[in-house]
Design an enzyme around this catalytic site. Sequence first.
Site, PDB file in Angstrom:
ATOM      1  N   ASP A  49      91.993  98.182  70.416  1.00 15.68           N
ATOM      2  CA  ASP A  49      92.056  99.647  70.355  1.00 15.68           C
ATOM      3  C   ASP A  49      93.405 100.156  70.883  1.00 15.68           C
ATOM      4  O   ASP A  49      94.272  99.373  71.296  1.00 15.68           O
ATOM      5  CB  ASP A  49      90.881 100.209  71.186  1.00 15.68           C
ATOM      6  CG  ASP A  49      90.312 101.484  70.593  1.00 15.68           C
ATOM      7  OD1 ASP A  49      91.037 102.176  69.857  1.00 15.68           O
ATOM      8  OD2 ASP A  49      89.141 101.793  70.883  1.00 15.68           O
ATOM      9  N   ASP A  73      87.926 108.302  64.540  1.00 18.79           N
ATOM     10  CA  ASP A  73      86.568 107.758  64.458  1.00 18.79           C
ATOM     11  C   ASP A  73      85.734 108.505  63.417  1.00 18.79           C
ATOM     12  O   ASP A  73      85.812 109.727  63.299  1.00 18.79           O
ATOM     13  CB  ASP A  73      85.863 107.884  65.810  1.00 18.79           C
ATOM     14  CG  ASP A  73      86.452 106.927  66.832  1.00 18.79           C
ATOM     15  OD1 ASP A  73      87.429 106.242  66.512  1.00 18.79           O
ATOM     16  OD2 ASP A  73      85.917 106.876  67.952  1.00 18.79           O
TER      17      ASP A  73
HETATM   18  C1  GLA Z   1      87.867 104.319  69.988  1.00 18.06           C
HETATM   19  C2  GLA Z   1      87.665 103.557  68.685  1.00 18.06           C
HETATM   20  C3  GLA Z   1      86.176 103.460  68.396  1.00 18.06           C
HETATM   21  C4  GLA Z   1      85.464 102.760  69.549  1.00 18.06           C
HETATM   22  C5  GLA Z   1      85.753 103.481  70.857  1.00 18.06           C
HETATM   23  C6  GLA Z   1      85.265 102.695  72.062  1.00 18.06           C
HETATM   24  O1  GLA Z   1      87.469 105.654  69.880  1.00 18.06           O
HETATM   25  O2  GLA Z   1      88.326 104.189  67.631  1.00 18.06           O
HETATM   26  O3  GLA Z   1      85.946 102.770  67.179  1.00 18.06           O
HETATM   27  O4  GLA Z   1      85.901 101.423  69.604  1.00 18.06           O
HETATM   28  O5  GLA Z   1      87.141 103.699  71.041  1.00 18.06           O
HETATM   29  O6  GLA Z   1      85.525 103.353  73.263  1.00 18.06           O
END
Ligand code: GLA
Length: 409
Positions: free
Chosen positions: A148, A203
Amino acid sequence: MKKIICIIATMLACSGLQAQKWEKVGDRPQMGWSTWNKFAGNINEDIIRGIADAMVETGLAEAGYTYINIDDCWHGKRDKDGFIQADPKRFASGIKSLADYVHDKNLKLGIYSDAGTGTCAGMPGSFGHEYQDALQYARWGVDYLKEDWCNTTNINPIGAYQLMSDALREAGRPIFLSMCEWGGNEPWKWASEIGHSWRIGPDIWCCFDSTRVHEGGWTDIGVMQCIRKNEKLRRYAGPGHWNDPDMLEVGNGMAANEDRAHFTMWCMMASPLILGNDIRSMSEETKAIVMNKEMIAVDQDELGVQGLHYCDEQGLEFWFKPLSGGDWAMTMLNATLAPITYELNWQRFNLTDEEVSRLSTAFDKTVYKVRNLWTHKDEGKTLLKDKVWKKVTVPSHDVVTYRLSPIAK
Ligand code: GLA
């Protein structure tokens, strides 16, 4: 001549500094399941074991779903030498024992970290520990890493992901590298030699066509918003390096037609198929969607070409994906709020995919068998004539998808 040899020698020496990513990993878009969309940080080893059991019992494994990915919040602390440990309460038996458990079922285990100092949920990040973390994952038997991009102020994304890629290579175990940089630094332009897939946007959330803004200012996007971003990037995807419009929300609360459209479009775009629902308790409706093998075959087709949003007509979107053996997948997507009835004339869709595959539909020369991939019925043949083939109704937020296979003359 001397100068040329010198330049070549320098190039070789420089490229030798960077290990290559693991080849032959991710030749097809990755398929599996992840904790995040359903459970967020509320995870433990019982969930992982239960999901691994369900993966096999439901038939998902047989349909091609392989990776069981533990997303954020599995972490404990680093030990005195800096090696990361699993949370001693929630993952008491440790990641190695989970890896053994899923491997016994012929499945693979994925894990999550962050290129920065901490993960998005505030767990320890890999910054400054890349080689140690890669080594630890390899020792545990991990097969997949999602990395990430939280807490990365002043970190160069290309360098950071290359560093982890090199570390994974050095650790000696083939590990899929899923880069989760959200598209801010256009990873599609630089990441194909570093990892196996890259996120192209923020997301996803469980909604067909709207965004959600959080208090902190970050935004989640719906299915249609993911598609709008991804459709511009098809030239960058291919075997071993995929655009990732994020994990699936099928089975998490959208209407069945919306789930069907969501799943279909991910298949049309050769996207990773990472389930995000609780597969231990899926409805029959959800099962029929995520286990539609004919649809999965479109996603996993060996040509590895991301589908083309060819045109819009009368409110419908027309998508085409070239497949191996001269086949095509064709989807009519209705993103509007009312059903649309359309008079389909194949001659309107004589197209050549100039951007990626150079393949042509040539409906004026080739007759195709038409198979409906959601009713699983053959619907006859395409017409060489400039004539309406059929009136097709596509309900709101739904799709009609055909597989077209040339009929030998
Ligand atoms: C980010 C990523 C998500 C998830 C969260 C976990 O937002 O884009 O897909 O992995 O972190 O905290």
